[in-house]
Design an enzyme around this catalytic site. Structure first.
Site, PDB file in Angstrom:
ATOM      1  N   SER A  53      62.240  -5.144   0.606  1.00 19.75           N
ATOM      2  CA  SER A  53      62.657  -5.717  -0.676  1.00 19.75           C
ATOM      3  C   SER A  53      61.882  -6.971  -1.066  1.00 19.75           C
ATOM      4  CB  SER A  53      64.166  -5.987  -0.675  1.00 19.75           C
ATOM      5  OG  SER A  53      64.467  -7.123   0.073  1.00 19.75           O
ATOM      6  N   LYS A  56      72.740 -11.175  -3.333  1.00 20.87           N
ATOM      7  CA  LYS A  56      71.502 -11.869  -3.679  1.00 20.87           C
ATOM      8  C   LYS A  56      71.664 -12.731  -4.927  1.00 20.87           C
ATOM      9  CE  LYS A  56      68.314  -8.532  -1.555  1.00 20.87           C
ATOM     10  NZ  LYS A  56      67.453  -7.346  -1.777  1.00 20.87           N
TER      11      LYS A  56
END
Ligand SMILES: [Ca+2]
Ligand SMILES: [Ca+2]
Ligand SMILES: [Ca+2]
Ligand SMILES: [Ca+2]
Ligand SMILES: [Ca+2]
Ligand SMILES: [Ca+2]
Ligand SMILES: [Ca+2]
Ligand SMILES: [Ca+2]
Ligand SMILES: [Ca+2]
Ligand SMILES: [Ca+2]
Ligand SMILES: [Ca+2]
Ligand SMILES: [Ca+2]
Lengths: 207, 207, 207, 207, 207, 207
Positions: free
Chosen positions: C96, C139
């Protein structure tokens, strides 16, 4: 399954070997390939340590005996050699493909054809001796199933062949050898393959 | 989740493969990329040993058959090739992406487009034979879900296709092949991609 | 503990990423560094295999798309690139950080500033696609704690953002992207950093 | 046992670090050594992965910031750097020797003396930030035992120092820093060591 | 078994060390060998990580202090160094052969003889400090059995010698040292070996 | 099984060693091979670490003592050396083939014949000492079975021979040696093999 059917000799570097597996004998194909490069050797087909060393030994033998096969030594320096043994997902190991790999390399470097309907099995040493291997009975049965007509073996394997009933070996011609040149004498034809590579080589430096 | 939808052919080197996974078939994309360098091969996407060897075999095949594809051999020496298989965190292995990787490389080296709505699965050998692979039913179902219209398979997989009911294969065109050139005949279009790379190559040395 | 505070954009190559950890989301910084050398890539910060492949993929993408970013290709050959991800003792892995690493590299090679108060998360592929990633909610919470104002995500992650209550996303601007050029369009400013490197490059050879 | 006694600053590249061990704090010495070569980095002293990456990060930082330290970049290319951390049989790891290794390298490349009776501990990042580390109390006690008078720490470790009773920190001067240049400002003296290396460098090529 | 008998000093690079083993002290021989090459270091004798790092540290020290020993630096670049520690099948590790390996290298590079009936044990650091080691009592007993007359030790090991009864140390002369130059002062004779190598070196390039 | 039969001396580089195995003594052949290259050493035959180090030690010894054997040092730089120990699938280890490997190398580099009906066993050190080895009784029995007439051993193994009954050693001539030159004095004949390699070497550069 028809993988084992014998597949002709139109291509340089494709040689039929005989393998022993836990479920019986089988044939395998050694494939060699040259491309312009720097003398790198690539091995693929999930080969084990012993089989990789076999390939390295075959190549060293060929390099130091290139004169007798009329191989220009510069090919070793200006082409990369790739040896592949299908099927790519099946792990393979052992020394018995030694003469098969050496014959495959000799064919690709000379671009000479391999004799049709021929298979072989035998360990090689660095000085070109052929050593006997195991599983002879199973390997011969597999060769017959795959339409092989001639087989090269170490002369020390002759006794193993003689222990098998004649009904199994009928129609097969055996070549018993002691040294690598005898293998190549049988296996390599004089004629080159169609569309043989024309090697592109730099001029040799002054020496 | 829509990852599996076919994604067009605007880019050289992006080819759709078919994969078998424990939870069913899936499509995958092979991506190739060239950048000026020294002939280094980089592989990414958590590829296993067998899949890495498949890529090496595909590259060797292409190198020694570059003439028939009109690839200047100096590209192999003056560009680096990177093969990536998304998704980057998913481990992948096996030989069945062989023809897909070879087609991807052929496309990036020639800058020719890939046929639209095409997928493929099959092992390759160093001499360019295409070998049959498993999981055909699951792969075909996945191809249909992803809007694939044509599929390339080894001719030895034809019997696997025929065992599947017609309702599953309706609307799909199958190309059964034996050798790599047949794959490329189907997959590579004559036209180059827009913004095709203009390769920058040194003058060849005298030979 | 104040590690997570956003830290400005005075330096080329420092980009803020978003990470998922077992104890919640976190921000991380990708740092890039160029020094005169031979094109060697060094990765540090206890990165796992997938993250290392991500970095290699980002670099390959950048190399073959250097023209559109006005990067002189000789920089790749005459400078060494080091990517570090603090904190050095914390193991990190996963795909990611792909767009974050690519943006960091694009910034260090162009010496252009990164937009202030910006963070991002997303996998990249070799052809420049941005793939969705997980842990979006955690996140985003971490980004807010760290004073981030804008976030770049794959458009396929939009649905994950929409599932989070608006009280958590208020004040954040989201950029949903499909391809790498869209990431760089948002992230790279036109202005170069102060004291930008003046690259020292050999004259190109005749070609 | 008197290993921990402070040992002077007559040699370039020898810097005192502070380490945490399961049996308490300790001092350690980072030693750097240059010899004519090709830019190879050698690390010894049974260093773990994280500590090796710390050294690589320190070197990259120094290379791309060599101008501000008046280091001729050709030294990086024509000398080999060896970093050793005695005692050679004791495994060591972790990021906290970052600033110590960087200072050691800066001293050996500039041949400047290190300030006397100085020790330090702190992680570095590639862009030159100094990060806080653990074990501050034990490290300070060890520094006092070894006759250290000044200590460099990350400013974020100031709160850890203030939690220790004044009787333990009396006589110690603390330098709290945020960035590598502040470390070198404190640690590197203007004067070179006696018998400083006179670097032998090839003429730079035309560029 | 008579392996431990002292064996003269006719050859450059053969130095007697003292080792501790689970069954008591023993002597060992460090052998060095130079042959024309490219500066490659080869280590053999089943050496562990710590001992290998010891050898690398010794070589780095010698390279950057070659002037004081009148070693032409080009020898490091144009000769290969091999260090072997018989017996080849016995695993060895630890830092205590540091000064022995360094002395062996100093002898082979200068071709100077080693003092007769001399043994030594001690760790070295990169800046040339000699550190104390363990097993002193057992090592001294082994030295006496092997007809050693003089022993070099770190000055910090003096207390270990003094704890042993005088009946065990009678007839032995101890040299207590702090730094490598003191070791070489004792161990290296001014005279070269018979048939000393005449080094063949290229002319230095202009600088 | 007849593998152990002695096989003549028509080829340079083939030397007979004596091995100890759990099922008794055995003979083995060391094979050496040179081909034009760059000084690369290849070892095959599933050799363990100790045996590989033995080969490296033998080669280093030979390189630095090439003058006394009239070996042109440029051969080491312009030829590749391959050492193989058949049978390729049998793992082998230990130091006792040291003198056998060294003799094989000396023969291939000088192209001199090996004495007929000769076998040997013994460890070597880098300075050319021959060390005693174990399994002497079993090895001697194997040598007799293989028609060996002369055996080279370390003089320290003489006592082991004398402990064996005379009926086992009758007809065998023992050469007890201390140093490598004594081994080669016995083993290497003055005559070269038929078809000895004519080494192709570049002119030495000015020095
Ligand atoms: Ca079969
Ligand atoms: Ca193995
Ligand atoms: Ca999907
Ligand atoms: Ca899927
Ligand atoms: Ca594997
Ligand atoms: Ca945090
Ligand atoms: Ca992994
Ligand atoms: Ca201590
Ligand atoms: Ca680790
Ligand atoms: Ca002993
Ligand atoms: Ca270890
Ligand atoms: Ca081992």
């Amino acid at each position: 399954f028809d993988k084992d059917l014998y597949e002709g000799n139109e291509m340089a570097g494709v040689v039929t070997g005989l393998a022993w597996t836990p479920v019986g004998g089988d044939i395998l194909f050694i494939e060699s390939n040259l491309s312009r490069g720097k003398g790198v050797l690539t091995l693929s087909g999930q080969l084990g340590d012993v089989m990789k060393e076999s390939a390295m030994t075959a190549l060293s033998y060929l390099k130091s005996n290139s004169d007798s096969l009329n191989i220009d030594y510069r090919i070793f320096q200006h082409y990369d050699l790739h040896i592949h043994v299908p099927q790519g997902a099946v792990p393979k190991d052992g020394p018995s493909a030694g003469i098969t790999m050496l014959t495959s390399m000799a064919s690709i470097f000379t671009q000479r054809k391999i004799k049709n309907n021929l298979a072989m099995t035998g360990e090689i040493t660095l000085r070109g001796k052929v050593l006997p291997v195991g599983g002879i009975k199973e390997k011969i049965l597999a060769a017959k199933r795959a339409n092989i007509k001639e087989i090269i073996l170490c002369y020390k394997n002759q006794k193993d062949v003689e222990e098998i009933g004649e009904e199994y070996t009928k129609g097969l011609k055996f070549h018993y050898v002691d040294l690598v040149p005898e293998v190549l004498e049988v296996a390599l034809l004089k004629t080159k393959v169609d569309n043989a590579i024309e090697f592109i080589l730099p001029k040799p430096k002054d020496e």
